[in-house]
Design a protein around this motif. Sequence first.
Motif, PDB file in Angstrom:
ATOM      1  N   ILE A 187      -2.319   2.494  -8.132  1.00 50.37           N
ATOM      2  CA  ILE A 187      -3.769   2.223  -8.068  1.00 50.37           C
ATOM      3  C   ILE A 187      -4.428   3.312  -7.231  1.00 50.37           C
ATOM      4  O   ILE A 187      -4.142   3.452  -6.045  1.00 50.37           O
ATOM      5  N   THR A 188      -5.327   4.091  -7.851  1.00 52.67           N
ATOM      6  CA  THR A 188      -5.858   5.289  -7.201  1.00 52.67           C
ATOM      7  C   THR A 188      -7.213   5.073  -6.542  1.00 52.67           C
ATOM      8  O   THR A 188      -7.619   5.847  -5.667  1.00 52.67           O
ATOM      9  N   ALA A 189      -7.951   4.034  -6.967  1.00 47.00           N
ATOM     10  CA  ALA A 189      -9.272   3.733  -6.398  1.00 47.00           C
ATOM     11  C   ALA A 189      -9.596   2.281  -6.739  1.00 47.00           C
ATOM     12  O   ALA A 189      -9.162   1.779  -7.776  1.00 47.00           O
ATOM     13  N   MET A 190     -10.340   1.622  -5.850  1.00 48.13           N
ATOM     14  CA  MET A 190     -10.731   0.223  -6.125  1.00 48.13           C
ATOM     15  C   MET A 190     -12.104  -0.033  -5.533  1.00 48.13           C
ATOM     16  O   MET A 190     -12.444   0.518  -4.492  1.00 48.13           O
ATOM     17  N   ALA A 193      -0.653  -6.421  -7.168  1.00 48.01           N
ATOM     18  CA  ALA A 193      -0.934  -5.285  -8.066  1.00 48.01           C
ATOM     19  C   ALA A 193      -0.474  -3.979  -7.426  1.00 48.01           C
ATOM     20  O   ALA A 193       0.112  -3.113  -8.095  1.00 48.01           O
ATOM     21  N   MET A 194      -0.717  -3.811  -6.117  1.00 45.57           N
ATOM     22  CA  MET A 194      -0.303  -2.575  -5.437  1.00 45.57           C
ATOM     23  C   MET A 194       1.217  -2.437  -5.404  1.00 45.57           C
ATOM     24  O   MET A 194       1.734  -1.317  -5.386  1.00 45.57           O
ATOM     25  N   ALA A 195       1.915  -3.560  -5.364  1.00 44.20           N
ATOM     26  CA  ALA A 195       3.383  -3.504  -5.311  1.00 44.20           C
ATOM     27  C   ALA A 195       3.952  -2.867  -6.588  1.00 44.20           C
ATOM     28  O   ALA A 195       5.054  -2.322  -6.559  1.00 44.20           O
ATOM     29  N   CYS A 196       3.206  -2.935  -7.699  1.00 47.68           N
ATOM     30  CA  CYS A 196       3.623  -2.217  -8.921  1.00 47.68           C
ATOM     31  C   CYS A 196       3.455  -0.714  -8.708  1.00 47.68           C
ATOM     32  O   CYS A 196       4.296   0.084  -9.100  1.00 47.68           O
ATOM     33  N   LEU A 220       0.840  -1.208   0.000  1.00 45.35           N
ATOM     34  CA  LEU A 220       0.000   0.000   0.000  1.00 45.35           C
ATOM     35  C   LEU A 220       0.873   1.255   0.000  1.00 45.35           C
ATOM     36  O   LEU A 220       0.613   2.213  -0.747  1.00 45.35           O
ATOM     37  N   MET A 221       1.911   1.259   0.829  1.00 47.33           N
ATOM     38  CA  MET A 221       2.785   2.431   0.893  1.00 47.33           C
ATOM     39  C   MET A 221       3.486   2.680  -0.444  1.00 47.33           C
ATOM     40  O   MET A 221       3.554   3.800  -0.933  1.00 47.33           O
ATOM     41  N   ARG A 222       3.993   1.597  -1.037  1.00 49.99           N
ATOM     42  CA  ARG A 222       4.642   1.700  -2.355  1.00 49.99           C
ATOM     43  C   ARG A 222       3.635   2.255  -3.381  1.00 49.99           C
ATOM     44  O   ARG A 222       3.960   3.143  -4.174  1.00 49.99           O
ATOM     45  N   ASN A 223       2.411   1.731  -3.332  1.00 50.56           N
ATOM     46  CA  ASN A 223       1.376   2.151  -4.276  1.00 50.56           C
ATOM     47  C   ASN A 223       1.101   3.646  -4.173  1.00 50.56           C
ATOM     48  O   ASN A 223       1.024   4.357  -5.187  1.00 50.56           O
ATOM     49  N   ILE A 224       0.975   4.137  -2.955  1.00 45.23           N
ATOM     50  CA  ILE A 224       0.643   5.553  -2.763  1.00 45.23           C
ATOM     51  C   ILE A 224       1.842   6.446  -3.123  1.00 45.23           C
ATOM     52  O   ILE A 224       1.677   7.518  -3.705  1.00 45.23           O
ATOM     53  N   GLU A 225       3.048   5.985  -2.823  1.00 41.75           N
ATOM     54  CA  GLU A 225       4.243   6.736  -3.241  1.00 41.75           C
ATOM     55  C   GLU A 225       4.249   6.989  -4.746  1.00 41.75           C
ATOM     56  O   GLU A 225       4.570   8.088  -5.211  1.00 41.75           O
ATOM     57  N   VAL A 226       3.906   5.966  -5.494  1.00 45.09           N
ATOM     58  CA  VAL A 226       3.893   6.107  -6.962  1.00 45.09           C
ATOM     59  C   VAL A 226       2.854   7.144  -7.386  1.00 45.09           C
ATOM     60  O   VAL A 226       3.145   8.022  -8.208  1.00 45.09           O
ATOM     61  N   ILE A 227       1.652   7.072  -6.810  1.00 46.14           N
ATOM     62  CA  ILE A 227       0.617   8.057  -7.170  1.00 46.14           C
ATOM     63  C   ILE A 227       1.144   9.470  -6.917  1.00 46.14           C
ATOM     64  O   ILE A 227       0.951  10.375  -7.734  1.00 46.14           O
ATOM     65  N   ARG A 273      -4.541   7.886   3.221  1.00 48.66           N
ATOM     66  CA  ARG A 273      -3.611   6.865   3.723  1.00 48.66           C
ATOM     67  C   ARG A 273      -4.020   5.469   3.269  1.00 48.66           C
ATOM     68  O   ARG A 273      -3.270   4.507   3.432  1.00 48.66           O
ATOM     69  N   PHE A 274      -5.242   5.367   2.749  1.00 50.17           N
ATOM     70  CA  PHE A 274      -5.693   4.112   2.157  1.00 50.17           C
ATOM     71  C   PHE A 274      -6.213   4.417   0.742  1.00 50.17           C
ATOM     72  O   PHE A 274      -6.197   5.581   0.329  1.00 50.17           O
ATOM     73  N   ILE A 275      -6.644   3.395   0.034  1.00 50.75           N
ATOM     74  CA  ILE A 275      -7.157   3.608  -1.319  1.00 50.75           C
ATOM     75  C   ILE A 275      -8.660   3.843  -1.223  1.00 50.75           C
ATOM     76  O   ILE A 275      -9.395   2.975  -0.748  1.00 50.75           O
TER      77      ILE A 275
END
Lengths: 347, 347
Positions: free
Chosen positions: A226-229, A220-223, A151-158, A167-169
């Motif tokens: 992802i902005t919303a699910m 998928a988040m590790a890539c 999750l942290m990696r995912n948000i960093e990318v966004i 802090r969450f999706i």
Amino acid sequence: MMKIRMEDGAGGEGMAKFLESYVLRLLSKRRAGEIGLDELDDGASVRDFIFTVDGHTVRPLIFPGGDIGRLSVSGTVNDLAVMGAKPLALSSSMIIEAGFEGELLERILRSMDDTMREAGVPIVCGDTKVVEEKIGLFVTTSGIGEGNGALMRNIEVIREYRDYPHRFIVDRGLGEGDLIIVSGTVADHGMAILSLRKGIEFESGIESDVAPLWGMIEQAMACGGITAMKDPTRGGLSNALNELARKSGVGIEIDEERIPVKREVLAASEMLGLNFLDMASEGRVVMGVVREYAEEVLRALRRSRYGKDAEIIGEVRGESGEVIMRTRVGGRRVIRPPIGDPVPRVC
Amino acid sequence: MMKIRMEDGAGGEGMAKFLESYVLRLLSKRRAGEIGLDELDDGASVRDFIFTVDGHTVRPLIFPGGDIGRLSVSGTVNDLAVMGAKPLALSSSMIIEAGFEGELLERILRSMDDTMREAGVPIVCGDTKVVEEKIGLFVTTSGIGEGNGALMRNIEVIREYRDYPHRFIVDRGLGEGDLIIVSGTVADHGMAILSLRKGIEFESGIESDVAPLWGMIEQAMACGGITAMKDPTRGGLSNALNELARKSGVGIEIDEERIPVKREVLAASEMLGLNFLDMASEGRVVMGVVREYAEEVLRALRRSRYGKDAEIIGEVRGESGEVIMRTRVGGRRVIRPPIGDPVPRVC
């Protein structure tokens, strides 16, 4: 005098109105953190955790591809997972009809156990009530999930691309240009339930997609990006996309020909005069992804057991709050959220 | 072939056997921390939090002194509170009969709201299902509570006297010499429900004690020395004391004449041939307290709105795992946990 109707609990617009006119109006304390009851997201935030709950009243209790045990564990695991939270612990509260067969209960509990082991999550507390009413079995599951590395990696990318103050999706996380991905064929669960009720399950061969998705979503988040699910359960893809568009204040455009749907599901829905876009999945996720990362997320999904039919089905464009479908014949159609799921008691 | 019976969900020994032969046997992942499903405590531990759930199927929905709304919020607040956890957030999952009166639902939601405001805790997530079965309304509430200053102070005091390796207040925490306190008159709730069903509620004037107890328990813990707590719901004081004695591996001796019970509750239970010790309270707590702190805890309870009738009713003695009652006439009687609550659908 108003009476409660089936559609008040069937996802879609009917339920949204019910929640506004009763629950949100009458309860004055509705949040403990950033995401509370008002957001009507898949869960709420409490300290560094996500908290969620779902009641399960599906009929029949056993259906092609699953049962109420697998459904209840998957439903709660997935509500946590689509917010990016790693499932930590579940609770299970069963309401059982007096005279219920012990053997059937055992089968359902074994199925819960299989699904818990697959998802790597325990049931840590529970409750049992037995009643005289002819209800069979209702299972309410709640769950706690936590932040995690993916999750942290995912948000960093966004955040390399835009502000993402969450802090969450969250459902309202979509942004201009995001691509929309669905992780597999839609409407399998709804059509499996309906085929069984109509007595055509053997001809149709349709099985529910019900599955716990944390493992797939973590990869998928590790890539990243992802902005919303959402998991397109009651009200199907129509409802999930409309909620995302409305809450994010964006338009979503999708291509009819890119939406993955099984030939037999499409045929059965046409035969029954129903729109498969409104029908529930219980092992799928629809997501928005920062455009630059969409191909990588798609590959990660396709490598996973439950994501091999994943497709990019559209993109975010403009601020209409609406969902537009570009049809096979080149037209454009507004996709509205259904009033309720076309299949009563689907979950 | 075995079938599920009413007593399998009625607290007491019947439910304990049901849980062993189904839930504990068939689910393989049962904990996320120190306290999991096996402990059958009022909640489970997850990281620094307590997690709990209860389904509510009480009949009728409205009863003297309360309703299913106040009951469901109080039940979950109290399950957290008796483990020493401060309630942070609740979830609510409603299963509603199609055709249910909107006005009645509104009244119940207002009552939930009143109780939430009294307890200072929000409902942060929920779910709604509508079904055709004639069930009226079922409400399942789950909750998350956290460690807090009063709990830490309480445990510090215990540790001046003996080992207490727990981070929350657990059923197995009783130790030799602890005094047993009950926070008010017992069996009011069960008898209020039963009087209503028997049509004698006007003569009896008995009201349910249902109430959220966090505030009272926080003040009692701030004195220190509370080693174990339970709310005596299904199965009443008999069941609560037996659970504490068995799990702690101690004997409990109580004095019949010191047990607070309303004259009219005692009279009604005798008239109906029932044992008030087996009947549910929904706004009481029974606790063990390090002897040196019992008077101070008692005074704190009596200062509180819901604790003015609190009494010391006995003490921990020996390791029998049994509960003995010294009767008014000088005898000694073993108090066994009931098979199930004498009042069906009491909560």
